[in-house]
Design a protein around this motif. Sequence first.
Motif: not given
Lengths: 405, 551
Positions: A155, A249, A251, A255, A285-287, A301, A305, B108, B121, B125, B136, B196, B200, B203, B206-207, B491
């Motif tokens: 990132y 990446v 994962s 992003r 949001l969510p950005a 992010d 899915e 999941r 599922k 969602e 929000r 959120q 983040t 993520a 993980r990355a 990778l």
Amino acid sequence: MRALLLAGLAAGFTLQAQAAPQGFTLPNGLRVVHLEDHAHPVVRIRLHVKLEPRDVPPGRQGLPLLAERMFLHSDAADLKAEAFDRLLGDAGIRLVSRSAPDVLEWRLAARSRDQDRALGLLADRLLRTVFDPMVLEVQRLACWQDLQQTDAPPYQRLEAALLEGPGTRPTLATLGAITLDDLLAFRARVLRPDRALLLIHGDMGLEQVKRLVFLSLGPWTGQEIPSAAPPGMTAASQAAGPDPLRVAVTSPGLRIQALLPPPDGLSPEVVALLSRLLPGDSTLLPASLAWRPEGLLATLDAGSETSEAAAWTLLMDRLERIRQRGFTAQDLERAGTAWAAARSLDSLDAEAQLDRALAQAMGRGAMAERMKDLTLDSLNAALRAWLEPSRSRRGVAAAPGRATP
Amino acid sequence: MRLLVAALVSTLTLAAQTPRLTEVQERRLANGVRVLLAEHRGLPAFHATLVFRGGWAEEPTAGASEHLARALYGATWPEDVEPTRAATDLESLLKQEEGLLEALRLERLRQRPDPAGAPAKTDLESRLEAVQARLRAQFASSPLADLYAARGGRQAAEATADALLAHMELPSDAFETWCRTEAQRLRILQLSRFSQIRATLAAELRAQGTQGPALLRGAALPGHPYGRDLADHLPALEALRRTDLQALARRTLRPDHLMVILIGGLDLASALPLLERHLGRLPVPPEGEDALLPEIPADLGDRRVQAALASAPSLLCGWRIPARRHPDHLALRLAAELLGGGPAARLESRLVRQKALAVQVELRMDLPGARLPGLVVIGAKPTDGHSLAELEGALHGEVLRLQQDPIPHEEWLRALAQLEADHIRVLDHPAALARALGLAWAEGGDWRLLDSEAQRLRTLTPESVQAAARAWLRPSHRTTVLLEPVVGGPLNPQEAALTRVLQGLASLRLEDPDRRERMVAEGLRQLRMLTPEERQRTLKLLEAQLAPEKR
């Protein structure tokens, strides 16, 4: 707007508790800005040289970066580079340099009692460094290895790649093409007193500064510019990179980021207000949106899915909502008040004071007098221009083989 | 005349000494909150740092400190700090969101293949999206909603191994608002953006994957919280719920574990009553048990780890060193300065410039913290044509030289000058000073360490520094990580095949999805320590255990 004016005046009065910048120009054209502060026995010095696109010939991207490294690793004033660093270390002086496509800069911090030595060593580094072909070959490779940032988190690499302008990004080929003559010509072209700005903050009086600067940088004259200087980069000659940029990446997540550089001609006041109003707006949001000197950076992010296409649609939708919504008169007033109040925070940080003095000297600083003339219509027009989707530079960090649009 | 001369001489003498931290005043509020205030009259702004002692090394739930730094102190949303905004509706929606996120996470992980499971599922969602949209709508919608940003302020937070630090800067006239807001923040603990932030953070972890420094810490400090890598605890991190984090915050972000450091245009006489009125009335929860942290002997033996992780070869060498309060710690800091304190220090001078063995070399002290014994780490990348073994040998040679050969006087003075200059620069910068004071307290138990260490530097001798280097920078305290590039990049097809096979084997043997994920991560880490040929052989052996259709 009245509240803004009052807040600005109040900020102005409180800011008078700090010494106002004093400026002068040497006979050789070097402009000097001095901010006096005797709170602690420290002096901070910054030499700023603005670069223009014409300073870097086509196919020579990375020239400022390599020049910066050459200054750092070359002999200066009959001293080996190592000996020069020892002199700095002996006095506890910290000298760092920075380069970007639009700037070359040296920053120095020293104890007050070492101010003479500090400015003298800065002058030696700028004026008496000898570029060595052997050093060039070593630094060329080191420069490329640094740029790769291969072990930085993905990132971080994505953001760094986005923040570079597409036509200014060095490649192995462009770094390899740079010759010693290119470096010498670049140096002669840009390292001239009439192109530089020297800023000094700290435990020195004005007369002391004048004496010291005159002694150390007074003899500085520009070198002869090679007559057959090749044409510099233009917007047309800057090749665009891949769109979007991709960073791999491992994962499954995704992003996406979009960098929106400020449009040409935006006033510093508009930039100052929009950089406060936009980040943190819950409409995004969510950005999220963050302010960088290069522009506004929008980030989203998404989970495994979500497809890349859906993510881009969502991000662009959020930006478009704000673009169409615009701001109200109340928003303008609140942002103006926040901006005026934020100026007081510079008193806590010498580097921030130097940043503001630099911006004002370069004509890029937001001014309270112009801020009060800013209208809501001009602010919203600037917003619409800035968030124009076609202007964005896009980047993606995703696993290879992930479905792309 | 004599008096004048004497005054001049004493002034010059004082000027030659390291400046002292005499401006800091200390008070304690009724509920145990410690306050340090350094008045800088005339400044129109102030810097505040809140330091909660006990960072991620003591957290009972992995990732809690990082979450609190981001969710609690990353911003100042009105709904998080204003009681009228902490309405029932918002709390109810946050609880609904929490429930749905947890249900979705479990769904999941179960990965039900049957058709009846799939609509559940999608339904979850959809319900989550609806709740989040309503959430929000509850958030303040106007731009500049952040209360501090609206007043021209800024804030940031960090979770270190030993403390949680929250830094804020505001105009001085906002001080009372700040006191009130910070008290409310800790009372309400709303954490409205938790979901959120958790997503983040997961993520990002993980990355980034496994990183060399984390590998070194894990190998050098086995079984100790200092050796933990948050990336290894992703399942636990993703299972962390907002209510769990709130409960944890109430137990750990206690007034008696808090130091408030204020520097700027404030005076104690007017600030103290406001602090007492707001922060001084925070309730003190019942005393809990202090985290019992295991001891790690420094003498664990010389350890080596080879891993295929990086994109370019690199070397990491760490030595277990004592905590900040230990008598040898300051001498080791000076030893570190001699070795790696800048371009003129030994490692850069010899390994980079003279011998051209390394492209870059970097030294860091007190990783990841200094309240407990940590590490001094040297990282280096070899130049083309030179091996990691060569670089390692040269590095060890420099450490031996430091331990055995007399230290030249000019080099000694240079190291002292650099440390003293760094100290002065810290004193000159409110944010840096507040951070340094806070860490001195969190790591060493006494904020005055910042000053006393600076004064004690001049009392050290080269012999005492060499003695400390001999005692602590020895092979039995050392751990070395040699990172080689992965052929074809991280990778490459082999890595992908190993991941696939490990996932297949894990699904055969383990029901619990969390345990499966941990097994795959641990397996990959172990396999990266093999040579490419050994990995290929292992891959074949592992594949043979899978049914043919799953290979």
